[in-house]
Structures are given as structure tokens and as C-alpha cells.
Design an enzyme around this catalytic site. Structure first.
Site, short mmCIF file in Angstrom:
data_model
loop_
_atom_site.label_atom_id
_atom_site.label_comp_id
_atom_site.label_asym_id
_atom_site.label_seq_id
_atom_site.Cartn_x
_atom_site.Cartn_y
_atom_site.Cartn_z
N SER A 102 1.03 -1.25 -0.05
CA SER A 102 0.00 -0.03 0.06
C SER A 102 0.87 1.27 -0.19
O SER A 102 1.96 1.23 0.33
CB SER A 102 -0.74 -0.15 1.22
OG SER A 102 -1.74 -1.05 1.14
C1 LIG Z 1 -2.94 -4.45 0.18
S1 LIG Z 1 -2.55 -5.76 0.09
C2 LIG Z 1 -1.73 -5.84 1.92
C3 LIG Z 1 -0.71 -4.86 2.00
C4 LIG Z 1 0.04 -4.90 3.31
N1 LIG Z 1 -0.61 -4.84 4.44
C5 LIG Z 1 1.44 -4.02 3.24
O1 LIG Z 1 2.03 -4.07 4.44
O2 LIG Z 1 1.50 -3.35 2.52
C6 LIG Z 1 -4.03 -6.80 0.75
C7 LIG Z 1 -3.83 -8.21 0.87
O3 LIG Z 1 -5.05 -8.62 1.66
C8 LIG Z 1 -5.12 -9.99 1.34
N2 LIG Z 1 -6.47 -10.46 1.57
C9 LIG Z 1 -7.58 -10.26 0.65
N3 LIG Z 1 -8.67 -11.06 1.41
C10 LIG Z 1 -8.04 -11.67 2.48
C11 LIG Z 1 -8.69 -12.60 3.51
N4 LIG Z 1 -10.00 -12.74 3.24
N5 LIG Z 1 -7.98 -12.93 4.55
C12 LIG Z 1 -6.66 -12.55 4.67
N6 LIG Z 1 -6.01 -11.62 3.57
C13 LIG Z 1 -6.88 -11.25 2.64
C14 LIG Z 1 -4.71 -10.12 -0.11
O4 LIG Z 1 -4.08 -11.30 -0.49
C15 LIG Z 1 -3.60 -9.02 -0.09
O5 LIG Z 1 -2.26 -9.68 -0.01
#
Ligand SMILES: C[S@@+](CC[C@H](N)C(=O)[O-])C[C@H]1O[C@@H](n2cnc3c(N)ncnc32)[C@H](O)[C@@H]1O
Length: 401
Positions: A77
Site C-alpha cells: 500500500s
Molecule cells: C493491500 S494488500 C496488503 C498490504 C500490506 N498490509 C502491506 O504491508 O503493504 C491486501 C492483502 O489482503 C489479502 N487478502 C485479501 N482477502 C483476504 C482475506 N479474506 N484474508 C486475509 N487476507 C486477505 C490479499 O491477498 C493481499 O495480500
């Protein structure tokens, strides 16, 4: 991208110092503890392969994984958004924190904030992402952060209750585990999508459920798994789509397409247009038949629809007509005046309803932070509170002051 001084472009430490300064200048970082965390964690180690300037760009994401259509399912992000959410979360030393949606970097920032007495757990639904986050965390010296592979919908019970739960994918709902998994004074920070717009909302416990402490517009990749959004979307034509999460709203592709071919009519409110976050929230909760109209840059450039549709705009729809918000410069008052673009046989009636709302908002609620957002868990009672949106696990209700 934010301009980077060429003389420092190859030095990650200098880039990081620049990033922290700029995040403070732009009110992303407002506390010393968050500034110290951003200064300590080598962000570029969580974006291996990306140019340094990209890794340290304030507002840019770093793509990590795409689906078969080329849409991002995981990104690092933007630093500015991460700073805003960490300030909302108010993470203190010694806390137990759960991050839903991994990448590594944000978890490392949180480990800096909780210190050696605190515990950070990060969970992701995608094995590739968990493995990648683990490697990056170990490489950057954050081996104490726990990584878990699971659907975050059910939380991570092993480790609950948490002082903070920070969700980093756009959630359509708040599942019970996120509330039961919080301590009594815990805080949930979640990018919650309400009527198509996502806001990072910091929720504390309050009354029967949760009550907002702060909210900010935010863009996130969508939640996958059990909690994935269930919205209806109709492509009217190449580059024009209408989307809604309200089951009562008709999405008649033929009727709306036909309306789009009828002459565009404009109506002006005489009311100020600003504070788009509050205004959009107010509109989507008060329109009698709400949807969002999205259009591509090409369609906007062709003049068929207004630029307000670029990121999606609250739209009032019927079977054969629709109306949405626009704006124009107002020489008398300075700033902008809000108005309505309407198409179809009911254009005037729809514009009337829309204009009434634009005027009422400008007169009564035109203040930053004027909304209080509540989440009331459990089955909805037969009478929904006013200005509320029904979700699977409860109701989102908004009051204005
Ligand atoms: C924007 S990214 C995370 C960015 C991260 N927190 C960082 O440090 O930059 C969003 C993440 O949410 C995960 N995600 C989506 N649905 C999810 C779920 N139901 N449970 C856990 N993770 C999920 C995706 O696989 C993705 O890796």
C-alpha cells in the site's frame, strides 16, 4: 509520483528521510512514534525488484500480485495511506496487534510501534503472499512478527484478544470474529466499503457494537474469500458501468443505455461543492435508489459523461433514467457549485430529488468529520435505523451532527 532529488535517488536512507519529512508535511504522519517507525523500517526491502524511487514514493503502490484479468490482488500500500491508518490505530508499546492482509512492511512498522513487549500477527489468504512477507520480514530483521495463512474473515483466534486489528483489504462487512477478537478497549481500523465507497474507519466499541472515532477515504484491493463483496455490476457499454449493493435498485442495462443516448440535461443547486467524502456519504445514504456510475478516461474525454464519474459517483437510478452529481466553478462565491447531470424520461424528477439532497447537505452538514458511523452487529431488526445500510453481519448506520 512525488519528485525525488536525483542526488539522493540511489541512497535508500536519504530517500527514507525524505519520505518521512514529506509524510509529516502532508499530515500523513502526525505522531513521533509513527515517524520513528517509518524512519526505522527499510521500506525498499519489502519491495524487492521495484525501483527505489517507486518503493519510497508517498502515494504510489507497489504491485505484488495480479489475477487472471491483470487486476491487483495484492500490493504494497502507499506509504501515505499506511501512515494515516497507523495514526488512526494509535498503536502503543506492549500491544497485541493483528493485521489482516499481509505484505510485511506494515507489520514491521507495527512491530516498531509495539516494541519488544508487544506481539504482531499478520494473516493473508494467499500462500504466495504469506511466503513473500515471511522472507521480507526475516531479511529486514523482523523475524518476531508472526505470519499466518488463513481467511481473515475468521480472524486469528490463536492470539486473540487483540488490542488492535488493522485490516488492509477493502472489507464489505465486519464479521463477528473481528469484534469478538478485540479487547474491551480495543480498536478496529478497517477500510469498509459502504455503497461503493471505501473509507478507512477507526472503530471503538460503543453501545451494542462499534462507533467511529475517525474516517478517511481510502483505496484498497478487495477482500477475497468468505467476506468478498457481493455487488451487482452492469456494463452499459464499453467503459461505462453501474454498480450497486442495494438489492432493491433496478439495473436495467437496456433502459439505462437508452437513457445515456438521450440528451444530457444539467441542473444547478446554488449550493457549495466541497468536502467530497462527507458529501458522498450523505448522498449514498439518502438517495432513494442509489448506485455508482463509473466511466473510463476515454468515455469522459468523449464528453458522453462528466469527469465526476472517473472514480465512481453516487447515482440515482430507475429503470429508464439516471442522475448524478457534477460541479462547476462559481465566480460569485469562489470554489465550486454542485449540480446534477440527468438522462432519460424521468431526468427532471430525479434531478429534483438529487438537488434537494445537495442543498440540505450544504446547509446542515457541510463540515469535516460531520458523520458518526456505527456498526450494529447481528440480524437486522424489521425496522432499520434511518440512513443505514444492511450488511450480512449487521447494519452500518450513520448519524450527522
Ligand atoms: C493491500 S494488500 C496488503 C498490504 C500490506 N498490509 C502491506 O504491508 O503493504 C491486501 C492483502 O489482503 C489479502 N487478502 C485479501 N482477502 C483476504 C482475506 N479474506 N484474508 C486475509 N487476507 C486477505 C490479499 O491477498 C493481499 O495480500
Amino acid at each position: 509520483m512525488t519528485a525525488i532529488d536525483d542526488s539522493t535517488a540511489r541512497d535508500p536512507d536519504a530517500l527514507r528521510a525524505d519520505m518521512v519529512r514529506a509524510l509529516r508535511d502532508q499530515d500523513g504522519i502526525t505522531s513521533e512514534s509513527v515517524a520513528a517507525a517509518f524512519s526505522a523500517v527499510p521500506r525498499h526491502l519489502f519491495a524487492p525488484g521495484a525501483p527505489l524511487a517507486r518503493a519510497y514514493d508517498l502515494h504510489g503502490i507497489v504491485p505484488v500480485k495480479q489475477d487472471e484479468h491483470g487486476l491487483n490482488t495484492s500490493v504494497m500500500s502507499a506509504a501515505h495511506l499506511q501512515a494515516v491508518m497507523l495514526e488512526q490505530a494509535d498503536v502503543k508499546p506492549g500491544m497485541r496487534v493483528l493485521e489482516i492482509g499481509s505484505g510485511g512492511y506494515n507489520a514491521a512498522l507495527m512491530q516498531e510501534l509495539v516494541g519488544s513487549d508487544g506481539v504482531v500477527t499478520t494473516v493473508d489468504i494467499d500462500r504466495d503472499i504469506v511466503d513473500r512477507a515471511r522472507l521480507c520480514l526475516d531479511d529486514a530483521g523482523y523475524s518476531q512478527v508472526k505470519t499466518v495463512l488463513a481467511d481473515g474473515e475468521t480472524g486469528v483466534p490463536d492470539g486473540a484478544p487483540y488490542d488492535r486489528i488493522i485490516v488492509t483489504a477493502a472489507a464489505w462487512d465486519i464479521p463477528p470474529s473481528w469484534i469478538s477478537g478485540l479487547t474491551e478497549n480495543g480498536r478496529l481500523v478497517v477500510p469498509l466499503t459502504v455503497r461503493g465507497t471505501t473509507r478507512s474507519i477507526a472503530f471503538d466499541r460503543g453501545g451494542e457494537g462499534l462507533i467511529s472515532h475517525s474516517y478517511r477515504l481510502a483505496n484498497f484491493v478487495p477482500m477475497q474469500g468468505e467476506g468478498a463483496a457481493k455487488e451487482r455490476k452492469a456494463m452499459l457499454r464499453e467503459g461505462v458501468a453501474v454498480q450497486t449493493d442495494d438489492e432493491q435498485v433496478p439495473l436495467n442495462v437496456e433502459g439505462l443505455n437508452h437513457a445515456l443516448d438521450t440528451p444530457r440535461r444539467e441542473f444547478w443547486s446554488g449550493a457549495a461543492y466541497d468536502l467530497p467524502d462527507e458529501l458522498e456519504l450523505y448522498l449514498t445514504l439518502h438517495l432513494s435508489s442509489p448506485a455508482r456510475l463509473h466511466a473510463s478516461a476515454e468515455v469522459i474525454a468523449s464528453g458522453l459523461v462528466d469527469a465526476s464519474t472517473r472514480l465512481g459517483v453516487p447515482t440515482l437510478v430507475t429503470e429508464d433514467s439516471f442522475a448524478y452529481r457534477t460541479r462547476r466553478e462559481n465566480e460569485d462565491t469562489g470554489g465550486f457549485e454542485s449540480g446534477v447531470v440527468a438522462h432519460g424520461p424521468q431526468a427532471e424528477a430525479l434531478a429534483d430529488e438529487y438537488l434537494r439532497l445537495l442543498r440540505r447537505w450544504a446547509q446542515d452538514h457541510r463540515r469535516r468529520g460531520a458523520a458518526t458511523i456505527r456498526f450494529l452487529p447481528g440480524p437486522a431488526s424489521s425496522t432499520l435505523p434511518e440512513n443505514s445500510v444492511l450488511k450480512r453481519h449487521g447494519v452500518v448506520a450513520v448519524s450527522w451532527h
